[in-house]
Design a protein around this motif. Structure first.
Motif, mmCIF file in Angstrom:
data_model
loop_
_atom_site.group_PDB
_atom_site.id
_atom_site.type_symbol
_atom_site.label_atom_id
_atom_site.label_comp_id
_atom_site.label_asym_id
_atom_site.label_seq_id
_atom_site.Cartn_x
_atom_site.Cartn_y
_atom_site.Cartn_z
ATOM 1 N N SER A 13 0.880 -1.117 -0.107
ATOM 2 C CA SER A 13 -0.015 -0.168 0.018
ATOM 3 C C SER A 13 0.884 1.245 0.110
ATOM 4 O O SER A 13 0.489 2.083 -0.453
ATOM 5 C CB SER A 13 -1.109 -0.104 1.218
ATOM 6 O OG SER A 13 -0.143 0.027 2.359
ATOM 7 N N PHE A 14 2.022 1.352 0.632
ATOM 8 C CA PHE A 14 2.912 2.365 0.510
ATOM 9 C C PHE A 14 4.331 1.890 0.031
ATOM 10 O O PHE A 14 5.250 1.886 1.066
ATOM 11 C CB PHE A 14 2.877 3.225 1.917
ATOM 12 C CG PHE A 14 3.173 4.660 1.577
ATOM 13 C CD1 PHE A 14 2.486 5.617 1.450
ATOM 14 C CD2 PHE A 14 4.715 4.953 1.596
ATOM 15 C CE1 PHE A 14 3.072 6.811 1.153
ATOM 16 C CE2 PHE A 14 5.079 6.311 1.148
ATOM 17 C CZ PHE A 14 4.159 7.143 1.112
ATOM 18 N N GLY A 15 4.607 1.711 -1.210
ATOM 19 C CA GLY A 15 5.924 0.904 -1.515
ATOM 20 C C GLY A 15 5.987 -0.290 -1.150
ATOM 21 O O GLY A 15 5.010 -0.870 -0.425
ATOM 22 N N LEU B 5 9.724 6.233 -11.194
ATOM 23 C CA LEU B 5 8.583 6.684 -11.049
ATOM 24 C C LEU B 5 7.650 5.509 -10.171
ATOM 25 O O LEU B 5 7.123 5.908 -8.951
ATOM 26 C CB LEU B 5 7.771 7.343 -12.115
ATOM 27 C CG LEU B 5 6.211 7.509 -11.741
ATOM 28 C CD1 LEU B 5 6.242 8.819 -11.096
ATOM 29 C CD2 LEU B 5 5.617 7.880 -13.074
ATOM 30 N N GLN B 6 7.929 4.272 -10.525
ATOM 31 C CA GLN B 6 7.237 3.387 -10.082
ATOM 32 C C GLN B 6 7.610 2.938 -8.644
ATOM 33 O O GLN B 6 6.936 2.587 -7.620
ATOM 34 C CB GLN B 6 7.075 1.952 -10.851
ATOM 35 C CG GLN B 6 6.773 2.196 -12.410
ATOM 36 C CD GLN B 6 5.534 3.155 -12.521
ATOM 37 O OE1 GLN B 6 4.613 2.901 -11.725
ATOM 38 N NE2 GLN B 6 5.446 3.882 -13.545
ATOM 39 N N GLY C 154 9.390 4.898 -6.720
ATOM 40 C CA GLY C 154 9.033 6.371 -5.936
ATOM 41 C C GLY C 154 7.622 6.675 -5.597
ATOM 42 O O GLY C 154 6.979 6.002 -5.135
ATOM 43 N N GLN C 155 7.307 7.928 -6.553
ATOM 44 C CA GLN C 155 6.142 8.574 -6.088
ATOM 45 C C GLN C 155 5.073 7.468 -6.636
ATOM 46 O O GLN C 155 4.003 7.715 -5.906
ATOM 47 C CB GLN C 155 6.057 9.823 -6.704
ATOM 48 C CG GLN C 155 6.879 10.720 -6.394
ATOM 49 C CD GLN C 155 6.915 11.968 -7.278
ATOM 50 O OE1 GLN C 155 6.014 12.556 -7.556
ATOM 51 N NE2 GLN C 155 7.968 12.643 -7.771
ATOM 52 N N GLY C 156 5.226 6.496 -7.470
ATOM 53 C CA GLY C 156 4.013 5.899 -7.982
ATOM 54 C C GLY C 156 3.911 4.810 -7.039
ATOM 55 O O GLY C 156 2.800 4.215 -7.063
ATOM 56 N N ARG C 157 4.650 4.236 -6.038
ATOM 57 C CA ARG C 157 4.422 3.270 -5.338
ATOM 58 C C ARG C 157 3.963 1.806 -5.930
ATOM 59 O O ARG C 157 3.168 1.378 -5.345
ATOM 60 C CB ARG C 157 3.560 3.543 -4.437
ATOM 61 C CG ARG C 157 4.202 4.715 -3.369
ATOM 62 C CD ARG C 157 3.098 5.806 -2.764
ATOM 63 N NE ARG C 157 1.790 5.155 -2.188
ATOM 64 C CZ ARG C 157 0.985 6.036 -1.620
ATOM 65 N NH1 ARG C 157 1.108 7.330 -1.840
ATOM 66 N NH2 ARG C 157 -0.245 5.405 -1.614
ATOM 67 N N TRP D 146 5.839 -1.247 -7.162
ATOM 68 C CA TRP D 146 7.089 -1.817 -7.264
ATOM 69 C C TRP D 146 6.991 -2.849 -8.218
ATOM 70 O O TRP D 146 7.871 -3.212 -9.196
ATOM 71 C CB TRP D 146 7.838 -2.463 -5.927
ATOM 72 C CG TRP D 146 8.273 -1.533 -5.116
ATOM 73 C CD1 TRP D 146 7.835 -0.018 -5.139
ATOM 74 C CD2 TRP D 146 9.181 -1.609 -4.078
ATOM 75 N NE1 TRP D 146 8.696 0.632 -4.274
ATOM 76 C CE2 TRP D 146 9.412 -0.379 -3.711
ATOM 77 C CE3 TRP D 146 9.835 -2.543 -3.687
ATOM 78 C CZ2 TRP D 146 10.103 -0.094 -2.509
ATOM 79 C CZ3 TRP D 146 10.858 -2.461 -2.492
ATOM 80 C CH2 TRP D 146 11.003 -1.215 -2.034
#
Lengths: 346, 314
Positions: B57-59, B272-273, B275-278, B280
């Motif tokens: 849910s968050f990275g 982006l995926q 980092g901010q896109g979360r 992985w």
């Protein structure tokens, strides 16, 4: 860069801890903070007063900091994440409650910064610095109203082709959502359709999507852009034509907060440091260094003269209501935002 | 008798030594193998596994099997109507941008690198090392710092523009920063040495008598270049192209800082995926797609180049 800094810190830590165990029982404090955010004189003063030496490691995004600390074995005592991710740090048990027997300066926190939504009653965190994300305009190019997100979403002819937009997905999407009349983290498809269309058609007027250095604004390489208030102030001090605007449609307010990690090797020293930065004089050092406000009562007396009444620091009364605390959005919302962002930057 | 005994012992030692030597080989290889297995394949395997999981849910990831990451590399569900599934044109555009940027960088480096390497290779032996040394100087400095240095040269208030304005050639600065020109300038500057060095190595071995023979047979300069020099330095071109192409496909610092970052590169998309896109798993799948693309392109390239060469040998 961050990784080598990390390794260097670990190495210096190993060397230091070897030399310190004999000489200094107080130990070392390892601070994990955003880059270019910690005044060296603050750490020097802390060491002089307590005998605790401080090492500093930089991170460049909330995601980086969270990932590293989650993995464990980091050796850090204090971390300084932004308000929107604080709930994740608390829920996952990565940071520990404040020890109020040590943090006796707790009452120095300005009342409006105590009962904050991301850490109600401030059980875990204390303010480090807070600021806004707004727009910066070179007024020699455009002297109209700058308190609007039109500066980057629908730039006036004089600014077209000279706008820089920071590549921060959440900030930019959020500001576009506010301009479309929506709430942050919305999944409302109608609002998001407007957001996508506005951003896609605005992009032709942007010259870059870069973090934009203070120098580039000061030198006139960039005519306007989305920027943070503290950085804008640093740019204005170099070039008085620059002005900072607060979009009336809505602008993000953020706060970075210091907290002690659950697996901190030296929690006693960490709590002492937390208490140390709540002293008005020390909070002012942080503000004078990075040009952001700090939320500590009485720190005004120690601020540099140019900080007092600076337009980047004092939000105009008429626009205070437009400022909204940034949040961490749901996975569903983030998923859509990433798609819009990818489409925008394709 | 003596001979026979000698043979016997020789045989015996051979039989004895083989397993021993075998073991020693393995022991001596162990450090390299450990590095290869744990430092190269290990992380790759983790990336492979992550690409088949669901995002956290968050990275991070959650341990449940999912093909969503791979699906989204190539296809996208319409944001406004999840029923509509189409080819992910945004991703394909970004893939193509990175590939074409790398191809163009490779070609620019080859065009600039050939005369440079030729110049060095035709200098007297004792001065060649000085020229080579000059070529390697940029490697001493961090990539980021070199990129910022280029910024200082081409920005509106930079070296070129202020000089031109001072001498009255232009009135308003030429916009060079944040253009494609800036990207290619930066890429060519960064990767040129990787083309020059293998080309130089190939030219260094070139026997000048072949050229003399060509001229003796009334070949024109162009014919000598086309039929003698180019075929002989081809291995240098191949090595140089590989060395330039691979790192430039993942390049994102240079395009971002000099090109202004308005258009994503493959490297930015993957970043982006994570980092901010979360997301992985999507980031992992994208990274693996890029790996397959690079390896595929190389295999294809080497095969084509070798096939071209065959008739000449035959």
């Amino acid at each position: 860069m961050t990784r080598s800094a990390f390794r260097l810190t670990l190495m210096s830590l190993a060397v230091m801890s070897a030399s310190i165990t004999a000489a200094n029982a107080q130990g070392v404090l390892n601070l994990y903070n955003w880059g270019n955010y910690t005044p060296p004189e603050l750490l020097e003063k802390f060491t002089a007063e307590t005998g605790i030496r401080v090492t500093l490691t930089d991170f460049d995004s909330n995601e980086t900091a969270l990932t590293r600390v989650r993995q464990g074995g980091h050796g850090f005592d204090i971390v300084v994440p932004s308000n929107n991710v604080i709930p994740v740090w608390i829920e996952e048990g990565l940071i520990q409650p404040l020890d109020l027997s040590v943090v006796t300066n707790f009452d120095n926190i300005a009342p409006q910064w105590v009962d904050v939504p991301f850490d109600p009653g401030r059980e875990y965190t204390v303010p480090w610095a807070w600021g806004t994300t707004g727009v910066i305009v070179n007024t020699s190019l455009y002297d109209g109203d700058i308190n609007t997100s039109d500066i980057f979403l629908n730039p006036p002819p004089a600014l077209q082709g000279r706008v820089n937009v920071i590549p921060e997905m959440s900030d930019i999407i959020t500001m576009a959502i506010y301009a479309a009349g929506g709430e942050s983290c919305t999944t409302d498809r109608d609002v998001l359709r407007t957001v996508r269309d506005t951003l896609v058609s605005a992009k032709q007027h942007w010259i870059a999507m870069d973090y934009g250095t203070v120098d580039a604004y000061a030198a006139g390489d960039i005519g306007a852009g989305v920027y943070w208030n503290g950085a804008s102030m640093r740019a204005r001090l170099q070039n008085s034509d620059l002005a900072y605007g607060y979009p009336q449609e809505g602008f993000p307010v953020w706060m970075d907060n210091a907290a002690v990690l659950t697996d901190a090797p030296n929690p006693e020293a960490a709590m002492k440091f937390i208490n140390f930065i709540l002293e008005p004089e020390h909070a002012a050092m942080i503000s004078n260094y990075a040009r952001y406000s700090n939320g500590i009562l009485g720190s005004e007396a120690y601020l540099d003269p140019e900080m007092k009444g600076a337009p980047e620091i004092d939000v105009p009364d008429a626009l205070v209501g437009a400022g909204r605390f940034s949040e961490s959005c749901s996975a569903e919302a983030t998923n859509i935002y990433t798609q819009i962002w990818t489409e925008l930057l394709q | 008798m003596d001979d026979m005994a000698g043979n016997k012992t020789e045989q015996a030692t051979e039989i004895k030594e083989t397993p021993k030597r075998h073991l020693w080989n393995w022991i001596l290889c162990a450090p390299a193998l450990t590095v290869l297995v744990f430092a190269a394949s290990g992380p790759l395997l983790i990336v492979l596994v992550y690409s088949f999981l669901a995002p956290g849910s968050f990275g991070g990831i959650t341990w449940s099997f999912s093909l969503e990451g791979w699906f989204r590399v190539f296809f996208s569900r319409d944001i406004f109507d999840p029923e509509i599934v189409s080819l992910n044109t945004a991703h394909l555009t970004i893939f193509w941008r990175s590939i074409s940027l790398s191809l163009q960088t490779t070609i620019i480096c080859a065009i600039l690198g050939f005369p440079t390497a030729w110049f060095i290779a035709t200098r007297p032996q004792h001065t060649r090392n000085i020229w080579l040394f000059l070529i390697t100087i940029p490697f001493w400095t961090n990539l980021l710092i070199r990129t910022f240095a280029i910024q200082e040269v081409i920005r509106n208030q930079g070296l070129i523009n202020t000089t031109l304005i001072r001498f009255g050639f232009i009135d308003t600065p030429i916009q060079m920063m944040y253009t494609d020109f800036a990207i290619f300038l930066g890429m060519a500057y960064v990767f040129l040495p990787l083309m020059v060095l293998p080309l130089y190595a190939a030219m260094d071995k070139l026997d000048i008598r072949y050229l003399e023979a060509g001229y003796d047979l009334y070949a024109s300069r162009w014919q000598v270049l086309r039929h003698i020099i180019l075929p002989l330095v081809k291995p240098g071109f191949i090595a140089g192209s590989i060395l330039v192409f691979i790192p430039s496909i993942g390049a994102y610092v240079t395009p971002r800082l000099l090109g202004g970052g308005r258009s994503m590169m493959l490297g930015n998309l993957i970043e982006l995926q994570f980092g901010q896109g979360r997301n992985w798993p999507l980031g992992s799948a994208l990274a693996l797609t890029m790996l397959v693309l690079v390896v595929g392109a190389l295999v294809l390239y080497i095969r084509t180049v070798n096939r071209e060469e065959e008739p000449r040998h035959g």
